[in-house]
Structures are given as structure tokens and as C-alpha cells.
Design an enzyme around this catalytic site. Sequence first.
Site, PDB file in Angstrom:
ATOM      1  CB  VAL A 282      -0.950  -0.003   1.208  1.00  0.00           C
ATOM      2  CG1 VAL A 282      -1.764   1.275   1.253  1.00  0.00           C
ATOM      3  CG2 VAL A 282      -1.842  -1.206   1.149  1.00  0.00           C
ATOM      4  CD  GLU A 287      -1.998   5.236  -3.497  1.00  0.00           C
ATOM      5  OE1 GLU A 287      -1.286   4.273  -3.816  1.00  0.00           O
ATOM      6  OE2 GLU A 287      -1.828   5.896  -2.450  1.00  0.00           O
ATOM      7  CG  ASP A 329       0.839  34.082 -39.806  1.00  0.00           C
ATOM      8  OD1 ASP A 329       1.289  34.444 -38.704  1.00  0.00           O
ATOM      9  OD2 ASP A 329      -0.371  33.908 -40.015  1.00  0.00           O
ATOM     10  CG  ASP A 619      -4.339  34.104 -40.813  1.00  0.00           C
ATOM     11  OD1 ASP A 619      -4.159  33.410 -41.838  1.00  0.00           O
ATOM     12  OD2 ASP A 619      -3.793  35.204 -40.632  1.00  0.00           O
ATOM     13  CG  ASP A 623      -3.628  28.792 -43.139  1.00  0.00           C
ATOM     14  OD1 ASP A 623      -3.072  28.439 -44.191  1.00  0.00           O
ATOM     15  OD2 ASP A 623      -3.639  29.960 -42.719  1.00  0.00           O
ATOM     16  CD  GLU A 688       6.252   5.246   1.638  1.00  0.00           C
ATOM     17  OE1 GLU A 688       5.498   6.181   1.841  1.00  0.00           O
ATOM     18  OE2 GLU A 688       6.162   4.504   0.646  1.00  0.00           O
ATOM     19  CB  THR A 718       2.672  13.847   5.950  1.00  0.00           C
ATOM     20  OG1 THR A 718       3.330  12.663   5.544  1.00  0.00           O
ATOM     21  CG2 THR A 718       2.126  13.687   7.340  1.00  0.00           C
TER      22      THR A 718
HETATM   23  P1  ATP Z   1       0.870  36.249 -43.767  1.00  0.00           P
HETATM   24  O1  ATP Z   1       0.704  34.962 -44.481  1.00  0.00           O
HETATM   25  O2  ATP Z   1       2.197  36.385 -43.135  1.00  0.00           O
HETATM   26  O3  ATP Z   1      -0.239  36.619 -42.850  1.00  0.00           O
HETATM   27  P2  ATP Z   1      -0.094  38.004 -45.788  1.00  0.00           P
HETATM   28  O4  ATP Z   1      -1.155  38.672 -45.030  1.00  0.00           O
HETATM   29  O5  ATP Z   1       0.708  38.856 -46.724  1.00  0.00           O
HETATM   30  O6  ATP Z   1       0.980  37.369 -44.906  1.00  0.00           O
HETATM   31  P3  ATP Z   1      -2.067  36.731 -47.334  1.00  0.00           P
HETATM   32  O7  ATP Z   1      -3.137  37.314 -46.511  1.00  0.00           O
HETATM   33  O8  ATP Z   1      -2.171  35.361 -47.865  1.00  0.00           O
HETATM   34  O9  ATP Z   1      -0.710  36.785 -46.572  1.00  0.00           O
HETATM   35  O10 ATP Z   1      -1.831  37.746 -48.533  1.00  0.00           O
HETATM   36  C1  ATP Z   1      -0.989  37.414 -49.600  1.00  0.00           C
HETATM   37  C2  ATP Z   1      -0.861  38.605 -50.515  1.00  0.00           C
HETATM   38  O11 ATP Z   1      -2.124  38.904 -51.086  1.00  0.00           O
HETATM   39  C3  ATP Z   1      -0.423  39.872 -49.816  1.00  0.00           C
HETATM   40  O12 ATP Z   1       0.969  39.986 -49.769  1.00  0.00           O
HETATM   41  C4  ATP Z   1      -1.020  40.955 -50.693  1.00  0.00           C
HETATM   42  O13 ATP Z   1      -0.180  41.221 -51.778  1.00  0.00           O
HETATM   43  C5  ATP Z   1      -2.291  40.287 -51.203  1.00  0.00           C
HETATM   44  N1  ATP Z   1      -3.430  40.724 -50.395  1.00  0.00           N
HETATM   45  C6  ATP Z   1      -3.606  40.577 -49.081  1.00  0.00           C
HETATM   46  N2  ATP Z   1      -4.782  41.076 -48.684  1.00  0.00           N
HETATM   47  C7  ATP Z   1      -5.387  41.538 -49.765  1.00  0.00           C
HETATM   48  C8  ATP Z   1      -6.640  42.175 -50.024  1.00  0.00           C
HETATM   49  N3  ATP Z   1      -7.500  42.414 -49.050  1.00  0.00           N
HETATM   50  N4  ATP Z   1      -6.928  42.510 -51.284  1.00  0.00           N
HETATM   51  C9  ATP Z   1      -6.059  42.260 -52.260  1.00  0.00           C
HETATM   52  N5  ATP Z   1      -4.887  41.680 -52.097  1.00  0.00           N
HETATM   53  C10 ATP Z   1      -4.526  41.319 -50.885  1.00  0.00           C
END
Ligand code: ATP
Length: 926
Positions: A282, A287, A329, A619, A623, A688, A718
Amino acid sequence: MSLPRAVEPTAHLDLVLRDLRSTRSGLSSREAARRLLHAGPNALRRRGGPRWPRELARQFTHPLALLLWAAAGLAFSVGIVTIGTAIIAVIALNAAFAFAQERHAEHAVEALAAFIPQHAKAFRDGRESEVEATELVPGDVLVIAEGDRISADARLIDGAIQVDMSALTGESAPVNRSADLLDTQVPLLDARDIVFSGTTCAQGEARALVFATGMDTELGRIASLSERVHADESPLEHQVRRVAWLIALISVLLGVAFIPIATFAAGLSLLNAVIFAVGLLVGNVPEGLLPVITLALAIGVRRLAERGAVVKRLSAVETLGSTDVICTDKTGTLTENRMRATEVHTALGRVDIDGETNYRTTPSAPLRRLATAMAACNNAHVTDDGTLVGDATDVAVLVAAHALVGSHHGNRLRQFAFDSVRKRMSTIDESDAIWVHVKGAPESVLPLCVTELSRGADPIPLTDQRRTELAELVDARATEGFRMLAVADRRLIPGEPPPRDIDSAESRLTLLGLVAIVDPPRPEVAAAVARCHTAGIRVIVITGDHGLTAAAVARRVGIVHGDPVIVTGSELARMSEDELDQLLSSPAELIFARSSPEAKLRIADALRATGHVVAMTGDGANDAPALRRADIGIAMGRSGTDVAREASTMVLTDDNFATIAAAVEAGRRGYDNIRKFIFYIFAHATPEVVPFLVFALSGGAVPLPLTVPLLLSFDVGTETLPALALGRESAEPGIMTRPPRRRSEPVIRAPMLIRAWLFLGVICAVLALLGFFAVLLSAGWRPGAPTGPASPLHHAYGQAVTTMFAGMVAGQIGTAFAARTEHASLRSIGVFSNPMLLWGIGFEIALTGAILYLPPLQYLLGTTAPAPWMVALVVPFPVIVWGADELRRWLIRRSTAPEPPRTRARTHQDESRPRAGSASHRATGR
Ligand code: ATP
């Protein structure tokens, strides 16, 4: 809901709207609030009644408890009721304790949901607004876009989307859902105009009318809330469970071996031998270990949440502690995501934008057309209170457009939304004519342009020479850290129908100009990167942006120092698996630019295959696979999509790289603390067992130095509180200057066992026995002298056993202080820096005092009050035990050449510089 059959979509929709007493522009906030009272919150409730009785029952029936039951059964069968009862008390105490800890852990994880409230976009009072998903009601009109989690069952009323239904159907291929596809005769789940709570939008945009929320949804029908929390066994728990079993097995063998030795060699009666065998068993079965680990992990999870990192699994704490590569990123994680367009370049040359006001009263025609496109091809908008909301790039572009020409008026006919593969977005707008407007990454937009708007506002052919010039301009600005966008348009010929598909829209464009945007690095990132490097963690940037922009930002925050190897998405696509493995295993500083979500997945795969523990940020909706594949998928709480959040293991509430570094540190600390109390609990085994060995090996010449009831008190009474307190220790200095733990490294290693069993364990045992013999010898005892109830030495023997017990407790206190650090000195963390440990020890001392001097406990546990000098004897024990370990640690620190962490960090960084000629993919930039 029953749907009417065989009607036209619009007529059908009108019926549905009437049924739900709603309109195409949704409900008023007041009506929504009323319906919320009636329908209840849009959340799932747990089904099937409370779970705690089953959980409590499990604590009494897990294998180690069964072993204890067997021991109790044995005790009862040979007629020793007190011991049997004591063991049952031990089982009950442990079960209650483990139960309380697991509940605590569970609550800690469940409470995390509150850190990342789920939002939905719905029309309220005729305007699109963000509402908490729990506040959706039937009749609400939802806006669903790529990456959104759908929070209620709804019928599409406009648009078309692809939906990932895997949460409901298990089928992971996205399915098409459209407002135009009316199905009334198929099962609800197959209806092509209906979307369900719990599913996610993989592509497209649509509006949908909510018809069921909360437990009325399909998800509510099948789900139970418990699915939200992953109670998977972590590798750590698995390992400890195995070790616990091994120790239990050794205890059984020890106990069984003790019976013949004690009866034949030491002349103990069979009955007594069984009693002691049971006691040994024991005492040694660990445990309590697993529940303490669960609790320590839960504490880690809570601490992470306080630092802005919400994890979804307890085991994430452990994985974070061994992370050795962070793939991050750029935008928003390394940078502030507060973008500002500072200049535009047109055929007229460069125009600086240095304010947010409209300072050009008469802009030139090319500039006006550029600004019109910038404002039209844009999803940022101004809210009622005047703030700009939307994607940071769009906000920056809109502000610049406004500064250039003032506000823009046009009517959007269609949108082809931005996606991270095309890297551009386009809109079709109606003003004086119908226009296609496109903006995006220059590499993505320039190839679609055939002409450029000249100084005189006429389209002139875009020559190769001009293309080269533009590419050089983009590279030059990118090297400075600017994010570059190209903007283009096309005017439709009168009478030409607006294009319906992306390819025909985004073709034969006229380049209007380039926009340069700054996005400053977050100030706290540089220090966090430096800490990662010192801790031996590699940081790789994977971005959708231009390689040179990324390199400039990476250089500013210290991720790269020289010229990094920049691999673009298309270069990566051409690489074989072997080439990628080779690239990743080279010490080069790496940037993956213009990368796609597939690139992230490949990189995560390759790193894992080569034995790394990978944390990866993401994001976007696509992804998700990479986030799932990485050991720790990290999603952004503010800017990320619901899909990414769902696929991730950890969500950053502040989207900040520095939080990842802090989370790794918290992970290391959590893991270290678990090792601390495993060590602490193991260190008790020797004191022990040794008394029984002394008795057996002396052939009974030495009377038993410890009784079974005292052994049990020592084991459960304890030791527990200090063990829990060790789970809350703060980080040992140097925690982020040592290299990451290897993935395969077991939590319980030989040096730990040696330190626990053979070093501190032996010291404690020897000290306690010293107390025992001192008391006996001073009373005139000689080996072999009788100490039984009728003998003159009986009282002294009772005091000796009690002193032995007090000595063991004193040793335990010393061990607790020694366990607080593994390498560092106690002084470096502060003697009083863990108040809970001090309380725990205070309790331990009070309990021991009661056991020694309170008559009822004396009667129950068979103790005899020791004389003051006996107590004085054991008082220095804690200092001796702790001091011995302090000396050992000091000697180890001295012998392992105290290399200052800075030097080590530099070596690491130096190594990761690209060697000349080794980089075949050097700085191609685009
Ligand atoms: P990360 O991947 O590091 O977040 P990021 O924001 O540049 O970088 P994406 O959002 O994929 O990556 O954007 C890729 C590219 O697309 C950018 O570098 C830009 O040239 C273009 N881009 C981003 N946002 C817009 C938008 N709202 N309208 C038009 N083109 C855009």
C-alpha cells in the site's frame, strides 16, 4: 421543420420568411431579444444527466485502486480488521482527492470556452452586425463567408457556398449549398439549400435565414457537450501510468518476497508478515500520481490562458514544452497588422500619402482612376461611430483612396473575394459604366494586365521593359519592408454582360498603379524571438507576402541576420520531398514567401517526419489541414477564421508572436513542475521500504522500525499537499536558455530515479533510522533484546518508532525544498516564493504534531509521545536533506562548465546563417 413541396425558390422563401415572421433584412434587435427569451440561448446543453457519479465510481475501480482493494481483502481475510479498514480509508481518501482534482481540471478547460466567444454576422435593425453566436434566434438573417463556422441551422436565401459538413456527416469533402437549389423531398441533411450548425463554410459567401438554434439544431440532436473537451491521454500521462504500474508490480513482488523472509529468517508470525507485506504494498503503490499530473496540466492550461494562449487539450502544455520549431506567419503575428498606405506609384511617378485627409483637390485623371479602383475593390467600411472596420489591407487602401480623391460612389454588382491562393480580389461595379476592379499581389495582378494607364489617362501597352522596371520597383520597396499591391481595372464595352466567372473577369486588365503599405513590427516581438533563439527554438517565417518584404520584417525582429534563403510557393512546389527535407535540416535561416496553405502542410509534414516538434500559425480557412498536422496548431483569436480556430490546438487571444514564446515557456515550466513532484513522490519509496529491509535482513534482531498505520499516514496524510504545491512552482531560472527537450525523452529518467531513490531517499532513510536507533540505544537496547508489549523496553520502542516517523516527515520536508529546483539553487528562486508549499508544510507539521501527541490519534495509530530531545533530534533533518541536495546541485553546476547562455545563443544563430553557395534558392524574392 416541414418544408412545403414543389414551389419556386422565391415563393418558397417568402413562405419560410412568413413562417418565421422575419424579413430578408433580418430582425430588429428588440425582436431578437424577445425571441432569445423565448427560444433560449443558442448553445448546446449536456445530455444524459450528470456525469459525476460515473466519474466518482471510476476512482474506486481503476486498476491501482483494485490492487489496494485486494490488499484490503487480504487483510480482512486474515482477520486484521484495523489494517483492512485503514486501507479502505486510503482508497476512499485517494478517490475523493483524485475526483476533486479531475473536476477541477475539467472545469479549468471548460472555462476556456469563455476566452474565445464565438461570433456570427447577422442582420439586426437592417444592418450587418457582429453578434455573439449564443444570441442567434430563429428568424435572424446570417451572413456566411469563407472560413466562418455556421452557428445555427439556416436556409440560404442568397448566394452560394461550399460547406464542410464533416462535424455532422463525417464526410470531409466540401459540398455545394446554394440559395438557388431548392430540395424539398430529400432528408434535411441532404437538402442543398440548407446549412447546419457546427459545419463550416469552405468557400463563397451567402445569406441564410436561421430556422433552428441550440438544442433544436441537428447538431443539438446528436451532440453532447463533452465532445468539446478532448480528454485524451497525453504521452506524459501514458508514460507515468506505465511507470506507476511497474512500481506497483515491484511493490507486489517486494511484498510477496517479504513474507517468507520475515517468517523464516526473522521469525515473524505468518500473520504479522502478511500485515507488513500489505503495508509495503500500500505504501509503494503510487496511486496519487496521475490525478496530480492532471491537475498540474490543468494549472498549466489556466496559466497559458492568462497569458493569452487558450489551449484545447491538457496535453498541449507538454507538447509546447518540447517545441523546437515555430513556423510563424508575418502579418499580424510579427507585425501589428495596423497597415498604412504611404505611397502610390502610377505612370506619373510617386505620390506620397502623408495624412488621412483629402489634400488633393484636383487629382490627375490617372490618380483618380487608381483611387476609384482602390475604394471600389475593397471590403472595409465605416461604421456608425465613424470607425473603419474590415481587413487591415483593405482599411489601409480605403484610407489612402479617400486621402487621394475623397469618397467613392458606385454600385457593386459582384465580388470575387480575396483568397490566399490567387492573392488578389476583384469586384464588378457600376457607375458611369460597368467596371472590373482588381487589386492584389503584384506578381498575381501584373501578368493579367495587358496595358497600363498612361500620364494622359489612355491605356498604353505594357512592354517587357516596363514590366521589368515595375518588378524592380516592387523588389526595391519590398526590401525596405513595404507590402506592395498592384491595382488594375477594365471598362466593359457598353452592352457587354458582366462576367460571371473569375477568369473572364480578371483578364485584359489595365494597370493603374502600385500601392506601398507599411505594417510596423510589434515592438515586443524582437525580445520574444531572441528568447526563442536562446532556448534553441528555430523560427521559420511562412508568409503569403513578398519574400523581400518578409525578409525585411524578419530582419527587424531578429529572426534572420544575414541574407536568408527565400523559397517561394512555386519553388517549393517544384521541390521533391528529399530536397525539402534537406533544406529544412540545413541550418539556414529560412523564409517561405508567397506560400499557399498546401505549402504549410508540406512544411509541417516534413518537419515532423524529421523528428521536430512543430508549432505552426495559421488564420485562413484552408490553413486548417496544416494546423491539424502540426504538433501545436496555433490560430489567431482576433483575425483568424473560425475554421482555423477549430482546427487549432491553441488560440492566441492577442494574435501575437510574443505569446507563442511565452506559451512555450509556460509549457516548459508545467513539464518541469510535473517532474518535480514525480521526483518528490518517488523519493519517499526508500524511507518506506528500508525499515522493513533492516528488520528482515537483521533476521529480527532489530525490531520493526515502522508500523503499518504510520506508514499509511506517511503515504497519504503528509505527502499530498506539498506535492500539489510543487505543481505550482514558478519557472526555474534558465528555463529558456536550455535546448528543447527531445520528443522521445521520457519524463522519468535514470538520473531522476537515482536522485530520488539512491540519493535523497537513502539520506532520509538513514537519518530517520538514526533517530530510531538513538532512542532505542539510549534506553539500553542491544540487538536482539525483546521489545514486545510485556518487555521493559516496550515504551522506548514505541518512542523509537514514533521518532522514526517524525524523522521521515522531517526528511520529507527537506525533500520538498530540494525538489523545488532541478539545477538552480534554492536561493535563486527564493525560499518563500511558493506560499502554497509553505502552507502545505505547515499542515504537514501540524498533522505530525497531532499524530505524536493527541491521545485519540496515539490510540488509533499506536504512537507514543516522544521526549523533547527526540523531537529536537529530528528538527535539523530538513536542513540536512535539503543541504545535501543543494551541495549536489552546486557541484553539478560547477562541473558542467557554466557556459553563459548568451554565448550559446550566438552559436545557434551563427549556425543558422546560410553558408555561401549552399543556398540554391537564395533571395529570388518573388
Ligand atoms: P501572412 O501569411 O504572413 O499573414 P499576408 O497577409 O501577406 O501574410 P495573405 O493574406 O495570404 O498573406 O496575402 C498574400 C498577398 O495577397 C499579400 O501579400 C497581398 O499582396 C495580397 N493581399 C492581401 N490582402 C489583400 C486584399 N485584401 N486585397 C487584395 N490583395 C490582398
